[in-house]
Design an enzyme around this catalytic site. Sequence first.
Site, short mmCIF file in Angstrom:
data_model
loop_
_atom_site.label_atom_id
_atom_site.label_comp_id
_atom_site.label_asym_id
_atom_site.label_seq_id
_atom_site.Cartn_x
_atom_site.Cartn_y
_atom_site.Cartn_z
N CYS A 2 0.77 -1.19 -0.13
CA CYS A 2 -0.08 0.04 0.01
C CYS A 2 0.66 1.30 0.03
O CYS A 2 1.81 1.22 0.41
CB CYS A 2 -0.78 0.01 1.26
SG CYS A 2 -1.71 -1.30 1.49
N ARG A 27 4.93 0.32 -6.33
CA ARG A 27 4.96 -0.49 -5.04
C ARG A 27 3.89 -1.74 -5.14
O ARG A 27 4.22 -2.49 -4.28
CB ARG A 27 4.47 0.29 -3.88
CG ARG A 27 5.61 1.56 -3.55
CD ARG A 27 4.80 2.36 -2.59
NE ARG A 27 4.71 1.55 -1.10
CZ ARG A 27 5.47 1.61 -0.20
NH1 ARG A 27 6.62 2.44 -0.33
NH2 ARG A 27 5.19 1.12 0.96
N TRP A 75 -2.86 -2.66 -1.61
CA TRP A 75 -2.54 -4.03 -1.87
C TRP A 75 -3.19 -4.90 -0.72
O TRP A 75 -2.86 -4.91 0.12
CB TRP A 75 -0.90 -4.01 -1.89
CG TRP A 75 -0.36 -5.32 -2.47
CD1 TRP A 75 0.03 -5.49 -3.52
CD2 TRP A 75 -0.10 -6.48 -1.52
NE1 TRP A 75 0.50 -6.81 -3.59
CE2 TRP A 75 0.52 -7.37 -2.40
CE3 TRP A 75 -0.17 -6.85 -0.25
CZ2 TRP A 75 0.95 -8.52 -2.01
CZ3 TRP A 75 0.29 -8.17 0.18
CH2 TRP A 75 0.85 -9.06 -0.78
N ASN A 101 -1.47 2.09 6.11
CA ASN A 101 -0.57 1.04 5.63
C ASN A 101 -0.27 -0.10 6.78
O ASN A 101 0.19 0.68 7.82
CB ASN A 101 0.75 1.39 4.98
CG ASN A 101 0.74 2.32 3.69
OD1 ASN A 101 -0.49 2.17 3.09
ND2 ASN A 101 1.47 2.81 3.22
N GLY A 102 -0.22 -1.28 6.40
CA GLY A 102 0.26 -2.10 7.67
C GLY A 102 -0.85 -3.27 7.94
O GLY A 102 -1.79 -3.40 7.29
N GLU A 481 18.35 -16.86 -8.22
CA GLU A 481 17.95 -15.58 -8.47
C GLU A 481 17.34 -15.71 -10.14
O GLU A 481 16.45 -14.94 -10.10
CB GLU A 481 19.19 -14.69 -8.36
CG GLU A 481 18.72 -13.28 -8.69
CD GLU A 481 17.66 -12.36 -8.08
OE1 GLU A 481 16.92 -13.12 -7.12
OE2 GLU A 481 17.33 -11.33 -8.37
N LYS A 485 13.74 -14.37 -10.71
CA LYS A 485 13.55 -13.11 -11.97
C LYS A 485 12.54 -13.67 -13.18
O LYS A 485 11.73 -12.94 -13.49
CB LYS A 485 14.96 -12.77 -12.40
CG LYS A 485 15.02 -11.18 -12.69
CD LYS A 485 15.59 -10.46 -11.40
CE LYS A 485 14.53 -10.61 -10.35
NZ LYS A 485 14.93 -9.93 -9.09
N GLU A 488 8.86 -14.30 -11.92
CA GLU A 488 8.11 -13.38 -11.16
C GLU A 488 7.84 -12.33 -12.31
O GLU A 488 6.60 -11.85 -12.31
CB GLU A 488 8.88 -12.65 -10.06
CG GLU A 488 9.81 -11.77 -10.43
CD GLU A 488 10.38 -10.92 -9.33
OE1 GLU A 488 9.94 -10.44 -8.43
OE2 GLU A 488 11.83 -10.75 -9.34
N HIS A 504 18.05 -36.78 -8.67
CA HIS A 504 17.46 -37.47 -7.48
C HIS A 504 15.80 -37.17 -7.73
O HIS A 504 15.31 -37.35 -6.51
CB HIS A 504 18.05 -36.87 -6.38
CG HIS A 504 19.46 -37.49 -6.17
ND1 HIS A 504 20.08 -38.43 -5.99
CD2 HIS A 504 20.80 -36.51 -6.60
CE1 HIS A 504 21.29 -38.72 -6.12
NE2 HIS A 504 21.81 -37.55 -6.26
N LYS A 603 6.77 -3.73 -3.93
CA LYS A 603 8.11 -3.51 -3.81
C LYS A 603 8.79 -3.71 -2.64
O LYS A 603 9.55 -4.06 -2.19
CB LYS A 603 8.20 -2.19 -4.53
CG LYS A 603 9.83 -1.70 -4.72
CD LYS A 603 10.50 -2.44 -5.57
CE LYS A 603 12.05 -2.00 -5.50
NZ LYS A 603 12.74 -3.21 -6.35
C1 F6R Z 1 12.54 -10.14 -6.18
C2 F6R Z 1 12.51 -9.07 -5.29
C3 F6R Z 1 12.10 -9.50 -3.82
C4 F6R Z 1 12.90 -8.51 -2.80
C5 F6R Z 1 12.39 -9.05 -1.47
C6 F6R Z 1 13.06 -8.32 -0.50
O1 F6R Z 1 12.93 -9.35 -7.64
O2 F6R Z 1 12.69 -7.98 -5.35
O3 F6R Z 1 12.27 -10.81 -3.83
O4 F6R Z 1 14.31 -8.90 -3.02
O5 F6R Z 1 10.85 -8.70 -1.56
O6 F6R Z 1 13.06 -6.93 -0.57
P1 F6R Z 1 14.00 -5.90 0.23
O7 F6R Z 1 15.53 -6.06 -0.55
O8 F6R Z 1 13.63 -4.62 0.00
O9 F6R Z 1 13.94 -6.59 1.76
#
Ligand code: F6R
Length: 608
Positions: A2, A27, A75, A101-102, A481, A485, A488, A504, A603
């Site tokens: 949010c 976000r 969100w 937010n929260g 990773e 990437k 997602e 396995h 985000k």
């Molecule tokens: C994936 C991504 C997320 C963040 C995760 C942690 O591309 O960006 O997996 O890495 O939500 O976020 P931070 O780094 O802000 O703690």
Amino acid sequence: MCGILGYIGKEQVAPLLLKGLEKLEYRGYDSAGVAILDGERLNVTKTKGRLKVLSELLKQGKEIQGTVGIGHTRWATHGEPSDVNSHPHLSESGKFAVVHNGIIENYLHLRDFLADNGKKFLSETDSEVIAQLLEYYDTGDLLETVIKVKEKLEGSYALGIICRDNPDRIVAVRKDSPLIIGVGRGENFIASDITAIVSKTKTIIRLKDGEIAILEAENIKLYDKHKTELKKDISTIDWNISEAKKEGYEHFMFKEIMEQPKVIGDTISPRIRDEEIILDKINLSKEYLENINKIYIIGCGSAFHVGCIAKYIFEKLLRKSVEVDIASEFRYRDPIVNKDVLVIAISQSGETADTLAAVRESRKLGARVLSIVNVVGSSIANESDDVIYTWAGPEIAVATTKAFSTQLAIVYLLALYMSKKLGKIENKDYFEYIAELLSLSSKIETILKEKENIREFALDHYSTEDVFFIGRNLDYALSLEGSLKFKEISYIHSEAYAAGELKHGTISLIEKGTLVVAIAAQDALVEKMISNIKEVKARGARVLGITTQKNADIKKVCDFTFCIPEICNLLKPSLTLIPLQLLAYYVASERGCDIDKPRNLAKSVTVE
Ligand code: F6R
């Protein structure tokens, strides 16, 4: 997650809120709304869907007059995305409007209490209880009322509150969820994120947990729960607005991928002086490092993956045991942490709820916490014993790229710094690593110049349904990773596997046409990787190999190969990462995905 934006001043607030909320879109959100005071009335407009729906409802902001207002992008957590669950929420009589937010953890209890006292609820949200509580405990004094309500709330919150009877004020409160105040001339702002206000002011106050701010157009006052006025800690942000703009790129993610040579240089170069690593104000003494018996690395998502790579690096350079944990798991499993453990927390936003909680838990258990954070002044940075900032600049795309690269760069610097202090590294090797670190920017630049090769591969494979990312050792850690990437942003199922582990069980999923991305850059393990690639080829897989020129034998067994420039094995993840980011980007782009704001994602994940 949010987003909150509030304004009090002379401008018409509706168009201003719409424009500012756009900056919070990255976000992640599913609905949006505004509450505007026009001197007498409090008007709320809110809707499920994107901001353009809200903008149409408000006739681009021309529909409602008023110079005081709060806005929100939601969100969904409690209750589906819907008009009624969107914020702002009103109290029953319409006197108070709240954006939140929260998560209010005791909301069911509060809701029952209020319902027993005759309050009717319209939404399924936890947030509506705040608006209703404000009315229930209303004393006629806005500050006093907010303090009373605050005492009843458990959980995390950043709140923007306006009241029909106080049309010249906005109240802001926070606990465990970020909220800043933007200080203007004859106007003031509240925002959950600097991006929403950076075009208006760079003078800010970072609200601290428990502080209550009362904003008027010409005045800001901060109070504690005893109504005592507090000193304002005003700071200036050194953000360049262009950093938060696309600057001609189609997507922020692509812009941020392309920025990596620069930000890697910005993060590494100033910290190497006369071949010595200077880690800002941090001093980890030889005695302290000798006494720690374990390093614990915590983070979520991609930050956790940096930790997975870091484990190999620290163990090799320090010969100390390293444990890596997902922050949400760490905090609830009674971790073996004490003063002899160094905890390294990794986070781009510095606000991830689980990582923050793990930081607090670690410090409670007596450990020293060093955090690697991108957002200056964020909660994790503030609550750690030591902070090393990644100087990646604002990262807007939800999927991290440049923050990941700079976190990794800090890991290298930190590991070399500690290794040198402990006397675990020969001078010759140390200087070689330093030279290699300084070459990273230009090598990434070289890879980016060859991006067309990856794009062509993506054009041929964007309709694939499953992808496996495999590797060994550091290449395996990086494949975690690569896979995240890819899935997602493209919404294609993918998995990362240690190449030796496939047989396995998981190899039963490989069939004719399955796409396998094999990262085979670790010189000592290339032969082993060739065997693993042959195993999947024998079952019909199509294989993209990522390697170096030196290991070009891989070409003989792969359908397509991409070579990164030569660099020492330890630093290879910083380079092999780049084609994986590009692959994810081009596939998602070809599939028409919402690359910067992938569905269901946010985000900054400020809830558990
Ligand atoms: C994936 C991504 C997320 C963040 C995760 C942690 O591309 O960006 O997996 O890495 O939500 O976020 P931070 O780094 O802000 O703690």
